[in-house]
Scaffold this motif. Structure first.
Motif, short mmCIF file in Angstrom:
data_model
loop_
_atom_site.label_atom_id
_atom_site.label_comp_id
_atom_site.label_asym_id
_atom_site.label_seq_id
_atom_site.Cartn_x
_atom_site.Cartn_y
_atom_site.Cartn_z
N HIS A 1 -0.36 0.76 1.17
CA HIS A 1 -0.93 0.33 -0.12
C HIS A 1 0.18 0.15 -1.16
O HIS A 1 -0.09 0.23 -2.36
CB HIS A 1 -1.95 1.36 -0.61
CG HIS A 1 -3.15 1.48 0.28
ND1 HIS A 1 -4.38 0.94 -0.02
CD2 HIS A 1 -3.30 2.08 1.50
CE1 HIS A 1 -5.24 1.21 0.95
NE2 HIS A 1 -4.62 1.91 1.88
N LYS B 1 -15.19 -2.68 9.33
CA LYS B 1 -14.53 -2.60 8.02
C LYS B 1 -13.02 -2.39 8.14
O LYS B 1 -12.35 -2.20 7.13
CB LYS B 1 -15.12 -1.45 7.20
CG LYS B 1 -16.61 -1.60 6.87
CD LYS B 1 -16.86 -2.76 5.93
CE LYS B 1 -18.30 -2.81 5.49
NZ LYS B 1 -18.57 -3.98 4.60
N ASP B 2 -12.50 -2.41 9.37
CA ASP B 2 -11.07 -2.17 9.57
C ASP B 2 -10.31 -3.50 9.59
O ASP B 2 -10.44 -4.29 10.53
CB ASP B 2 -10.84 -1.42 10.89
CG ASP B 2 -9.42 -0.91 11.04
OD1 ASP B 2 -8.49 -1.75 10.96
OD2 ASP B 2 -9.22 0.30 11.21
N GLY B 3 -9.53 -3.73 8.55
CA GLY B 3 -8.80 -5.00 8.43
C GLY B 3 -7.75 -5.20 9.50
O GLY B 3 -7.51 -6.33 9.95
N ASP C 1 -10.38 -5.53 3.81
CA ASP C 1 -9.24 -4.64 3.59
C ASP C 1 -8.29 -5.26 2.57
O ASP C 1 -7.58 -6.22 2.88
CB ASP C 1 -8.52 -4.39 4.92
CG ASP C 1 -7.36 -3.41 4.78
OD1 ASP C 1 -7.12 -2.93 3.66
OD2 ASP C 1 -6.70 -3.13 5.79
N THR D 1 -5.47 -4.38 1.60
CA THR D 1 -4.06 -4.34 1.98
C THR D 1 -3.68 -5.49 2.91
O THR D 1 -2.50 -5.80 3.05
CB THR D 1 -3.71 -3.01 2.68
OG1 THR D 1 -4.41 -2.93 3.93
CG2 THR D 1 -4.10 -1.82 1.82
#
Length: 445
Positions: free
Chosen positions: A34, A183-185, A223, A225
């Protein structure tokens, strides 16, 4: 009874201390992943040093507890993770993680992190063993997506069939990772990479290209990031360039270079593409710099006989249509695929790929209009020579209006997905003229 209570208190205290240390290592990774939430892109050149500084601080805190946890698998895992936060292989991380999984073979995160260490080391077989071992303990997204990456990089032993099988398995594993956590980029990003490999290994079908672009878009959506991942921008730009979406490709290369100034490939690709567009523009305007008298002589030999097999009622076009094709000049062609017609001209310049994805040549038609042709999947030995008569059945015409930084380009081109679709000097091209495209993209962060 008192001894049991004291032992229980000791275990609880050790567990609490390990949780505190785990929080420190998790914070280190959050700082890395991040980074641009607390720093501007102008600080990109400092990121690696800043991450190293944070790693050293975290490592110091871990070392303060090393005497108490020297033989703890969980402590060794934390130390290995801390040392593995950088982009390069760390032999001490390998040692810590190897000891951790030896002490506790059920440590899934230990196997996954050790697999990542072996990946950085270049030992793909060892990495594959680690990720496979982790999946035997527990089905998890990290092992699935990591194994997906490894399968695409391991050299196939059974030729093209084995390679295709590995790519399909790689896509399936990446899909499974996404299904475990939509939901995991990172999982979406790796699925996008898997689709790119599938695209280039299975006939370059447009729908697979769209699946890759959709996966990258989903990674950015779920995501925040992901938009700061230089690899995502670089890989997507590679696909954009192949699809001749030049403005998007240049923007992607440029963004990747900004996010990782120490990585030279994005800047090089950006420069190559700008140079290519400048050179093509100049050659089109000057008709390959062929002198007027020579050009008239070349065009005087251009006749309907150059159509060759395209003039036959039995001719089968790349689209599958059967029948003769009507010759048309460039000015009469519309954007998109021009069914039922063929365009022809004389080659006035050519550019070898030189790391780009298309063999490019320019040809002038009977009206002395110059058009650029981009041919994909060409063998290294194939080319079109100045003076050749070229016929393009059912030409696919594109218009490129490109703006990038202080540069603008406006180019009309014809895209040809295989040299087998061309008629040169009245003859079809042989199978040896074609080879499936292979492009370079970055498979992992």
């Amino acid at each position: 009874m008192a001894d049991v209570e004291r032992k229980s208190e000791t275990i609880t205290k050790e567990t609490d201390e390990l949780q505190v240390l785990k929080g420190l290592v998790d914070d280190l990774y959050h700082f890395r992943d991040h980074y641009f939430e607390t720093h501007s892109v102008e600080d990109a050149g400092r990121k690696q040093n800043d991450v190293t500084e944070e790693m050293n601080k975290t490592l110091q805190r871990l070392e303060e507890k090393e005497a108490a946890f020297r033989h703890s698998a969980h402590f060794l895992l934390l130390r290995g993770r801390c040392l593995n936060v950088g982009a390069d292989f760390n032999p001490v991380a390998e040692e810590c993680l190897s000891r951790a999984v030896k002490l506790d073979p059920s440590l899934v995160e230990g196997w996954n992190t050790l697999g990542e260490v072996y990946w950085k080391k270049g030992d793909l077989e060892a990495a594959k063993t680690c990720f496979t071992g982790a999946l035997q303990q527990e089905k998890n997204k990290v092992s699935l997506r990591s194994l997906s990456m490894v399968l695409r990089q391991v050299q196939p032993r059974g030729g093209n069939d084995d390679h295709t099988k590995r790519i399909l398995e790689s896509v399936d594993l990446a899909r499974q990772a996404v299904q475990l956590d939509v939901k995991d980029g990172t999982s979406w990003y790796i699925l996008g990479n898997a689709y790119i490999s599938m695209f280039f290994s299975s006939g370059q079908k447009p729908q697979i290209s769209q699946l890759a672009l959709s996966a990258y878009a989903q990674a950015e959506k779920v995501d925040p990031t992901a938009s700061s991942n230089p690899d995502l921008h670089f890989n997507r730009a590679t696909l954009f360039q192949y699809e001749e979406m030049f403005s998007s490709a240049l923007a992607g290369y440029s963004r990747a270079a900004i996010l990782n100034p120490e990585w030279g490939d994005p800047l090089e690709r950006e420069k190559q593409l700008v140079d290519y567009l400048e050179r093509v523009t100049d050659l089109i305007e000057n008709k390959g710099k062929v002198k007027a008298r020579r050009l008239r002589t070349m065009l005087s030999s251009l006749s309907l006989s150059a159509l060759g097999p395209c003039a036959s009622p039995q001719f089968r076009s790349p689209s599958g249509r059967t029948g003769s094709l009507e010759p048309q000049c460039f000015s009469a062609l519309k954007q998109g695929t021009n069914s039922g017609v063929a365009t022809m001209g004389k080659v006035v310049f050519s550019l070898a790929p030189e790391g780009r994805m298309a063999f490019t040549f320019g040809m002038v038609d009977s009206e002395e209009t110059c058009c650029v042709v981009m041919v994909y999947n060409t063998a290294d030995s194939w080319g079109a020579l100045i003076g050749d008569s070229v016929v393009i059945p059912e030409p696919h015409v594109k218009r490129h209006s490109v703006s990038h930084k202080d540069k603008t380009f406006d180019i009309r081109s014809i895209r040809v997905d295989s040299p087998l679709h061309l008629i040169i000097n009245g003859k079809k091209q042989t199978v040896k003229s074609q080879i499936v495209a292979s492009v370079s993209y970055k498979p992992q962060n």
